[in-house]
Scaffold this motif. Structure first.
Motif: not given
Length: 199
Positions: A105-112, A114-118, A122-129, A184-188
């Protein structure tokens, strides 16, 4: 082969089971992203009653995931924060199906997540500094490596991330009041594609 842990702690089977609860995961994420909070504020954000959030906060604290912030709050009011140093998921005992299920469950949540954060970035980047857009990166590399080379690469990258986690944990105000600091979030991930037999 055992390798160095670059996290403050590794979750044992009891902590895995306690953490693999949807409301606790959400509360942990809110504390991680927005900083210290009370049970009352979290209850409002999550549409829960304060009794429920208080209970789940105590359970997270019992397993070292979060802690009370010293010097914050008045009277009996408690502010909770994510325990500095991070954590990693340990291997659940093979003879403990409940811990194995919790890990899944924890790994499934982690994968989900990460996709949501990306997708959110992606949606917000053009509004960011601009400087934050320039500092960010989407990255993927496809390499041909041996197991030993893969382990060495993993450990070297985790060592770099650990140095920057220490910088973050040492910051007086972890949420950047008065500083040009962002969450800042780093996905690795290191994935040996094709190494498993697929039926």
């Amino acid at each position: 082969m055992a390798h160095k842990s670059y996290s403050g702690r590794t979750l044992d089977a009891a902590a895995l089971k306690a953490f693999a609860h949807p409301l606790r995961l959400r509360m942990y994420d809110l504390l991680d992203e927005h900083g210290p909070s009370t049970a009352t504020r979290l209850a409002g954000l999550l549409g829960q009653n304060t009794g429920a959030t208080s209970y789940h906060l105590r359970e997270l604290a019992r397993h070292g995931m979060i802690e009370i912030v010293p010097g914050m709050g008045r009277g009996k009011e408690k502010y909770w924060r994510v325990t500095p140093g991070g954590f990693s998921y340990g291997e659940p005992p093979a003879g403990d199906p409940e811990a194995v299920s919790a890990m899944e469950r924890l790994l499934d949540d982690l994968v989900s997540r990460r996709g949501a954060e990306l997708a959110r970035w992606r949606r917000a980047a053009d509004q960011a500094p601009r400087e934050w857009v320039e500092a960010s990166v989407y990255g993927r590399r496809s390499l041909r490596l041996t197991v030993a080379e893969t382990e060495r690469m993993r450990d070297e990258v985790l060592a770099v991330l650990d140095r920057f986690r220490a910088v973050s944990d040492g910051r007086e105000d972890a949420h950047g009041e008065g500083e040009d600091v962002a969450h800042v979030v780093v996905h690795f991930d290191v994935l040996p594609l094709g190494a498993a037999q697929e039926g």
